[in-house]
Design a protein around this motif. Structure first.
Motif, mmCIF file in Angstrom:
data_model
loop_
_atom_site.group_PDB
_atom_site.id
_atom_site.type_symbol
_atom_site.label_atom_id
_atom_site.label_comp_id
_atom_site.label_asym_id
_atom_site.label_seq_id
_atom_site.Cartn_x
_atom_site.Cartn_y
_atom_site.Cartn_z
ATOM 1 N N UNK A 1 -44.040 -70.703 9.714
ATOM 2 C CA UNK A 1 -43.607 -71.257 10.995
ATOM 3 C C UNK A 1 -42.105 -71.076 11.226
ATOM 4 N N UNK A 2 -41.593 -69.909 10.835
ATOM 5 C CA UNK A 2 -40.170 -69.637 11.032
ATOM 6 C C UNK A 2 -39.276 -70.278 9.993
ATOM 7 N N UNK A 3 -39.855 -70.797 8.911
ATOM 8 C CA UNK A 3 -39.095 -71.431 7.836
ATOM 9 C C UNK A 3 -39.325 -70.677 6.530
ATOM 10 N N UNK A 4 -38.321 -70.672 5.685
ATOM 11 C CA UNK A 4 -38.443 -70.021 4.389
ATOM 12 C C UNK A 4 -37.891 -70.934 3.314
ATOM 13 N N UNK A 5 -38.659 -71.105 2.254
ATOM 14 C CA UNK A 5 -38.199 -71.886 1.102
ATOM 15 C C UNK A 5 -37.500 -70.943 0.141
ATOM 16 N N UNK B 1 -34.506 -72.470 4.601
ATOM 17 C CA UNK B 1 -33.811 -71.608 5.566
ATOM 18 C C UNK B 1 -34.600 -71.592 6.870
ATOM 19 N N UNK B 2 -33.932 -71.937 7.973
ATOM 20 C CA UNK B 2 -34.519 -71.813 9.303
ATOM 21 C C UNK B 2 -34.166 -70.424 9.816
ATOM 22 N N UNK B 3 -35.165 -69.570 9.952
ATOM 23 C CA UNK B 3 -34.920 -68.163 10.245
ATOM 24 C C UNK B 3 -34.231 -67.969 11.590
ATOM 25 N N UNK C 1 -43.342 -77.810 13.659
ATOM 26 C CA UNK C 1 -43.303 -76.793 12.606
ATOM 27 C C UNK C 1 -43.296 -77.459 11.239
ATOM 28 N N UNK C 2 -44.203 -76.997 10.364
ATOM 29 C CA UNK C 2 -44.382 -77.613 9.053
ATOM 30 C C UNK C 2 -44.213 -76.575 7.963
ATOM 31 N N UNK C 3 -43.506 -76.957 6.903
ATOM 32 C CA UNK C 3 -43.356 -76.124 5.709
ATOM 33 C C UNK C 3 -44.171 -76.763 4.593
#
Length: 305
Positions: free
Chosen positions: A193-197, A216-218, A285-287
């Motif tokens: 959802x546009x997020x990266x750990x 990281x919020x892309x 948005x969920x990570x």
């Protein structure tokens, strides 16, 4: 006493008396003020005085080579132009009816592109610091600034020892008895959802555990914050969470930050793999992060008494 010597003595006394009677220049107060270019009309006069520094600070970058002042060589002992400031120091007092023009041009091309200040002789006050406001500040910008200040305050409280285990992690003041386990990189989602750990750690003692993840919020994504948090077993059983804290109030597009989730004693948690879910209530948005183990995989390190 000879006549000539007597006249010299009287003349000396008259000169001394005139010097004593001559009034000293009035003491001037230094003042700070803001000047808005958005106002109509704009009072762009600046009071200056001999031997006193006057600094104009701008909220937009300047074109230094385009900043000019009248009487540069005859009236000023100092005139310095930097990216966002103009500093000047007169070497003479301006006459009562004298006016000098200071012309400033901005580098970003936005309106107004140029502003002309009128330097006038100071009366009882000298403008030592003038903040020049050129750009309008929206409610959204003010809200973002407030959020940043609140985040800085939260981080400061953590460094002062008021933030519990999360505050210790933020400040780097961890006890050597804390056990640290890095999350398996194979379990780190690349893009959710546009997020990266980017990385994750689990900090444990006998009384508490904290899951620390660097998110990281892309680029190109809306702002994100971990307002909602869930920790569940792979069977769907919910694990209580004590608190969630972020290094920043929110992550803007392309920004990264640390998120800390504090849980109770590891011995009270299920001895199985858990899944951490961090969600933004506004955007949804969920990570989701798997591979979280709260119980110690190895014996906790202990300090020597």
């Amino acid at each position: 006493m000879p006549y000539f010597s007597c006249r010299l003595s009287i003349l000396a006394l008259l000169i001394a008396g005139a010097a004593v009677a001559q009034p000293s220049p009035p003491a001037r107060q230094l003042r700070q003020r803001a000047l808005s270019l958005l106002s109509s009309p704009v009072d762009a006069s600046v009071q200056v005085a001999k031997g006193t520094l006057t600094t104009l600070t701008f909220d937009s970058p300047l074109l230094p080579k385009s900043v000019v002042v009248q009487g540069r060589d005859t009236h000023f002992e100092r005139f310095v132009v930097e990216e966002r400031t103009v500093t000047l120091k007169p070497k003479v007092d301006l006459a009562d009816d004298e006016r000098l023009l200071l012309t400033v041009r901005f580098a970003d091309g936005a309106a107004p592109q140029e502003v002309i200040f009128v330097l006038v002789p100071a009366s009882d006050q000298v403008d030592a610091a003038v903040e020049v406001l050129r750009r309008a500040r929206s409610a959204e910008a003010l809200q973002q600034e407030l959020a940043q200040v609140q985040a800085q305050l939260s981080a400061l409280q953590g460094r002062c020892g008021d933030g519990g285990p999360s505050g210790l992690i933020f400040s780097g003041l961890l006890d050597p008895s804390v056990s640290v386990k890095e999350l398996d990189k194979d379990d780190l989602p690349e893009n959710a959802n546009g997020l990266k750990l980017e990385r994750g750690m689990v900090y444990r003692t006998s009384t508490w555990a904290v899951v620390a993840v660097h998110v990281l919020n892309l680029v190109g994504q809306r702002a994100w914050s971990a307002g909602g948090v869930r920790l569940v077993t792979m069977r769907g059983q919910t694990v209580p969470v004590k608190s969630v804290r972020m290094e920043k109030a929110q992550l803007g597009s392309g920004e990264a930050g640390l998120v800390l989730v504090e849980i109770g004693a590891p011995s009270e948690q299920p001895p199985e793999e858990l899944r951490l879910e961090l969600s933004d209530p506004t955007s949804g948005r969920t990570l989701r992060i798997s591979g979280v183990w709260l119980q110690a995989i190895q014996q906790l390190r202990r300090t020597t008494p």
